[in-house]
Design a protein around this motif. Structure first.
Motif, PDB file in Angstrom:
ATOM      1  N   UNK A   2       0.825  -1.220   0.000  1.00  0.00           N
ATOM      2  CA  UNK A   2       0.000   0.000   0.000  1.00  0.00           C
ATOM      3  C   UNK A   2       0.861   1.274   0.000  1.00  0.00           C
ATOM      4  N   UNK A   3       1.967   1.237   0.699  1.00  0.00           N
ATOM      5  CA  UNK A   3       2.862   2.397   0.724  1.00  0.00           C
ATOM      6  C   UNK A   3       3.461   2.674  -0.641  1.00  0.00           C
ATOM      7  N   UNK A   4       3.853   1.620  -1.335  1.00  0.00           N
ATOM      8  CA  UNK A   4       4.420   1.779  -2.674  1.00  0.00           C
ATOM      9  C   UNK A   4       3.360   2.304  -3.634  1.00  0.00           C
ATOM     10  N   UNK A   5       2.126   1.795  -3.511  1.00  0.00           N
ATOM     11  CA  UNK A   5       1.033   2.266  -4.365  1.00  0.00           C
ATOM     12  C   UNK A   5       0.762   3.741  -4.118  1.00  0.00           C
ATOM     13  N   UNK A   6       0.752   4.142  -2.850  1.00  0.00           N
ATOM     14  CA  UNK A   6       0.529   5.547  -2.502  1.00  0.00           C
ATOM     15  C   UNK A   6       1.653   6.419  -3.057  1.00  0.00           C
ATOM     16  N   UNK A   7       2.897   5.948  -2.929  1.00  0.00           N
ATOM     17  CA  UNK A   7       4.050   6.691  -3.424  1.00  0.00           C
ATOM     18  C   UNK A   7       3.983   6.841  -4.951  1.00  0.00           C
TER      19      UNK A   7
END
Length: 126
Positions: free
Chosen positions: A28-33
């Protein structure tokens, strides 16, 4: 039996490695980034386009086109090329057939073989 045991051990080790990998990677963090990067990239592209247009507008002055045309005309005059009334008007519509093409007569004094070949050629043209 040993091959089954070796396969089971390999699958257990693979499952453990995948579990560790899932814990290490924050999807999820990578997707948000990535979404934030796309937004910032779109802003930068828009800003670049606006700045480019502003610079073009600032550098462009009134009369530039007239000045450019005058310079091009001067250069063409110097080398002897002129475009004023050089190109005739093109006819509108289908070209007219000449009287020779309309008649397509074969002289009677011709060889019969030549006459036959010309007749076949005329049939192909139709």
């Amino acid at each position: 039996v040993k091959s089954h045991q070796a396969m089971a051990d390999a699958m257990i080790n693979t499952a453990k490695a995948l579990t560790k990998m899932n814990k290490a990677v924050d999807a999820p963090g990578i997707t948000k980034m990535m979404a934030e990067f796309e937004r910032e990239n779109a802003k930068n592209e828009l800003m670049q386009e606006v700045l480019g247009e502003a610079i073009d507008g600032a550098l462009e002055q009134e009369g530039d086109e007239d000045e450019q045309e005058a310079i091009v005309g001067q250069v063409l005059d110097e080398i002897g090329i002129g475009f004023d009334n050089e190109v005739p008007d093109a006819p509108i519509g289908a070209p007219k057939k000449s009287s020779v093409e309309q008649e397509e007569k074969v002289p009677e004094t011709a060889d019969p073989a030549v006459t036959e070949l010309e007749a076949r050629l005329n049939n192909l043209k139709r």
